[in-house]
Scaffold this active site. Structure first.
Site, mmCIF file in Angstrom:
data_model
loop_
_atom_site.group_PDB
_atom_site.id
_atom_site.type_symbol
_atom_site.label_atom_id
_atom_site.label_comp_id
_atom_site.label_asym_id
_atom_site.label_seq_id
_atom_site.Cartn_x
_atom_site.Cartn_y
_atom_site.Cartn_z
ATOM 1 N N GLY A 143 0.809 -1.212 0.000
ATOM 2 C CA GLY A 143 0.000 0.000 0.000
ATOM 3 C C GLY A 143 0.840 1.259 0.000
ATOM 4 N N CYS A 144 0.410 2.242 0.794
ATOM 5 C CA CYS A 144 1.047 3.554 0.806
ATOM 6 C C CYS A 144 2.485 3.512 1.308
ATOM 7 C CB CYS A 144 0.231 4.519 1.659
ATOM 8 S SG CYS A 144 -1.409 4.893 0.967
ATOM 9 N N ALA A 145 2.853 2.491 2.057
ATOM 10 C CA ALA A 145 4.232 2.378 2.557
ATOM 11 C C ALA A 145 5.175 1.784 1.521
ATOM 12 C CB ALA A 145 4.262 1.514 3.826
ATOM 13 N N LEU A 348 3.487 5.521 5.842
ATOM 14 C CA LEU A 348 2.656 4.602 6.629
ATOM 15 C C LEU A 348 1.840 3.742 5.686
ATOM 16 C CD1 LEU A 348 1.399 7.261 9.180
ATOM 17 C CD2 LEU A 348 2.969 5.393 9.710
#
Length: 363
Positions: A143-145, A348
């Protein structure tokens, strides 16, 4: 150590202003007036002005099967990843001469918005003259990480192979996951934030002959990295896989976790690095959303100036999941920061997880 020597992007063809997306949502979802008044202000408060998508606006008005979405993902991922790679390896902002495709020893492909076996990196090898003995490392579900984690894993590999070069590709086509029938608040928040983004980064080892291709400017050198995963937090962020596709899971508790979980991580990381916050020139933070960035500002007790490119990328591109932090890094790299300054790169993601890297700007 590892030099981040160049970055490249591929901007999708269909830009939409936030007001256009807001009107589209009003037309697509069946809401009464009370629901509209309660949910739609999230578009006004997101601090997003424009986003880019691989499909045009009318695509969102129709129903699409998981199979159709994923076929589009594979098609557009290959197309845009190749453009981002070309931009990275030929980028005159950072390179005085092109980096040959044959010089790449490892390719890392990061994505969470579609699936493919063989993984997309394998298709990319057929589009450009990479060597057949290149190492491959596809990473899914971060994901965003994912952008920050991809840099950290590339750093690990290049540190073990200091004469070699790695290419990190982050490709997120968030638009293709849009669920017309999902009226949960998390989907509305996601619709107000997420855009499509594709990036590439070149990482070069201390002993690589490719260092001779760099310009006489400063580059960020990765000094160390740290991962932190919160126990029993898998429901905070991710996908709910349904027959129609991927439904976003996006908890309202994320900004609060910045003030607790991420605060503990960044403070521990700085202590272990013998650094204090005033030692840091900038924060290259993944802009998960306006509230996330504001929570980081509060934790760091810093001015918005030290996060300026995170806010700018959010405004002009939205949250592009893993690719976003590379967009932010790219803007800081263009500033030719003075040698010996230090920056923190952080993101994160699902897990719930945090990734932090310490960068030093070097000539």
């Amino acid at each position: 150590m590892t030099y981040i020597s160049s970055t490249g992007i591929s901007v999708p063809n269909y830009p939409l202003q936030q007001e256009e997306v807001k009107e589209l949502v009003k037309n697509v979802f069946s809401y009464n007036n009370r629901q509209v008044e309660r949910l739609l202000p999230v578009f006004d408060h997101a601090e997003v002005s424009t986003r880019q998508f691989v499909v045009e606006k009318s695509w969102f008005e129709a129903e699409h099967s998981f199979q159709e979405r994923n076929h589009l993902y594979q098609q557009f991922a290959i197309q845009h990843a190749v453009k981002a790679i070309d931009d990275c390896l030929m980028n005159r902002d950072f390179l005085q001469t092109d980096i040959p495709y044959e010089a790449i020893d490892l390719i890392i492909y990061v994505s969470s918005t579609g699936i493919s076996t063989p993984s997309i990196d394998c298709f990319l090898l057929n589009e450009r003259p990479f060597r057949t003995d290149i190492s491959r490392m596809p990473l899914w579900g971060l994901g965003c990480a994912g952008g920050a984690i991809g840099l950290a894993r590339a750093h690990d590999w290049v540190t073990a192979n200091p004469d070699k070069n790695a290419l990190l590709v982050c490709c997120e086509l968030c638009s293709l996951t849009f669920q017309k029938g999902d009226v949960k608040k998390s989907n509305i928040v996601g619709t107000a934030l997420f855009g499509d983004g594709i990036s590439a980064s070149l990482l070069i080892g201390d002993d690589s002959p490719m260092l001779s291709h760099l310009k006489d400017i400063t580059y960020p050198k990765i000094k160390k990295s740290s991962s932190y995963t919160k126990r029993d937090s898998t429901s905070i962020m991710g996908w709910d896989v349904t027959n129609e596709g991927l439904e976003v899971v996006f908890s309202k508790s994320i900004p609060a976790l910045v003030s607790t979980f991420w605060k503990e991580h960044i403070n521990t990381f700085l202590d272990q690095s013998a650094l204090i916050k005033k030692d840091l020139y900038s924060y290259i933070a993944h802009p998960g959303g306006k509230k996330v960035l504001e929570a980081m500002e509060e934790v760091l007790q810093c001015s918005r100036e030290k996060l300026k490119h995170s806010y700018n990328v959010l405004k002009h591109h939205g949250n592009m999941s893993s690719a976003t932090v590379i967009y932010v890094l790219r803007e800081w790299m263009k500033e030719n920061i003075l040698p010996h300054q230090k920056s923190i790169l952080t993101a994160l993601g699902p897990g719930f997880s945090s990734e932090i890297l310490l960068l030093e700007w070097v000539a």
